[in-house]
Design a protein around this motif. Structure first.
Motif, short mmCIF file in Angstrom:
data_model
loop_
_atom_site.label_atom_id
_atom_site.label_comp_id
_atom_site.label_asym_id
_atom_site.label_seq_id
_atom_site.Cartn_x
_atom_site.Cartn_y
_atom_site.Cartn_z
N GLU A 29 0.90 -1.20 0.07
CA GLU A 29 -0.15 0.04 -0.06
C GLU A 29 0.72 1.32 0.21
N ARG A 30 2.24 1.04 0.52
CA ARG A 30 3.03 2.50 0.51
C ARG A 30 3.31 2.80 -1.02
N LEU A 31 3.09 2.23 -2.09
CA LEU A 31 3.34 2.31 -3.34
C LEU A 31 2.19 3.25 -3.94
N ASP A 32 0.98 3.18 -3.13
CA ASP A 32 -0.16 3.93 -3.80
C ASP A 32 -0.49 5.37 -3.09
N GLY A 33 -1.04 6.21 -3.70
CA GLY A 33 -1.45 7.41 -3.14
C GLY A 33 -0.73 8.75 -3.15
N GLU A 34 -1.12 9.77 -3.09
CA GLU A 34 -0.28 10.99 -3.19
C GLU A 34 0.23 11.24 -1.92
N ILE A 42 12.18 12.65 -3.72
CA ILE A 42 12.72 11.30 -4.39
C ILE A 42 11.62 10.77 -5.24
N ALA A 43 11.60 10.66 -6.41
CA ALA A 43 10.56 10.01 -7.07
C ALA A 43 11.16 8.62 -7.79
N VAL A 44 10.62 7.67 -7.26
CA VAL A 44 10.94 6.06 -7.60
C VAL A 44 10.01 5.85 -8.83
N ILE A 45 10.40 5.41 -9.95
CA ILE A 45 9.71 4.90 -10.97
C ILE A 45 9.25 3.59 -10.89
N PHE A 56 14.54 1.43 -0.62
CA PHE A 56 14.28 2.73 -0.58
C PHE A 56 13.67 3.03 0.67
N ASN A 57 13.44 2.05 1.47
CA ASN A 57 12.67 2.24 2.81
C ASN A 57 13.60 3.20 3.83
N VAL A 58 14.98 3.16 3.66
CA VAL A 58 15.89 3.94 4.48
C VAL A 58 15.59 5.43 4.18
N ILE A 62 13.90 9.08 6.99
CA ILE A 62 14.63 10.48 7.19
C ILE A 62 13.80 11.62 7.11
N GLU A 63 13.81 12.53 8.23
CA GLU A 63 12.52 13.69 8.29
C GLU A 63 12.93 14.54 7.33
N GLY A 64 11.89 14.93 6.41
CA GLY A 64 11.99 16.07 5.46
C GLY A 64 12.34 15.50 4.15
N VAL A 65 12.26 13.92 3.96
CA VAL A 65 12.46 13.42 2.51
C VAL A 65 11.05 12.48 2.43
#
Length: 195
Positions: A29-34, A42-45, A56-58, A62-65
């Motif tokens: 579900e992390r992949l869905d939604g705005e 960071i945009a992961v295609i 990319f969980n790391v 990080i706060e602000g990322v």
């Protein structure tokens, strides 16, 4: 008491544990939604055959990322970094990006100074050409994105090994990585070589 309340036989009660398990490829579900964009975007295609996106969980911790998974051209926006992730079929996912317009937007972003980072199959897409003489994925040869002077040639044997090395000269926002030592692993079909 539970048996009396529910009418169902009860053997025991397990304590509730907060367990953090990694998501299964592309079913999260992390992949869905705005998401609200943070200080660093960071945009992961989100290619159709994405793999190992938990790499990319790391960044998400990080706060602000902000890490956004993008599958439509209209979702890309103007990120600080674009990541092409691993894929279970590099050639087909590159063709998918080409057909839906994401490849053209990524190339335009790179020309405007956005850092583009490829992991595994995503790295292979950044080269000049992908060759599949043995039909490991789809067979034949396709032009890659042309951002790196490398050619990938798929082979039937899967390479799995630990590697060490150093970054070469890096420009742009990743300039501080120049000369940095790296340790990691390779797990892929074939070889990517300088052209």
């Amino acid at each position: 008491m539970l048996e009396d309340l529910t009418g169902i036989p009860v053997v025991g009660v397990a304590p509730y544990l907060q367990v953090s398990l990694e998501d299964e490829d592309s079913l999260s579900e992390r992949l869905d939604g705005e998401k609200q964009v943070g200080l660093i975007d960071i945009a992961v295609i989100r290619v159709p055959r994405i793999s190992n996106f938990t790499d990319f969980n790391v960044f998400e911790s990080i706060e602000g990322v902000t890490v956004r998974y993008v599958k439509e051209p209209g979702e890309l926006g103007h990120p600080d970094l674009i990541i092409l992730p691993g894929t279970k079929n590099t050639m087909r996912d590159l063709l998918w990006m080409r057909q839906n317009g994401l490849e053209a937007l990524i190339l335009k972003a790179q020309k405007a100074g956005t850092a583009i980072f490829g992991v595994c199959g995503g790295y292979q897409m950044l080269g000049e050409e992908i060759r599949d003489p043995e039909g490991v994925e789809r067979g034949g040869t396709i032009k890659a994105m042309g951002l790196l002077p490398v050619v990938t040639v798929f082979e039937n044997t899967k390479r799995r090994t630990r590697v060490t090395g150093r970054f070469g000269e890096v420009n742009g926002i990743l300039k501080a990585m120049s000369g940095a030592k790296l340790d990691g692993y390779e797990i892929h079909m074939g070889k990517t070589i300088f052209s």
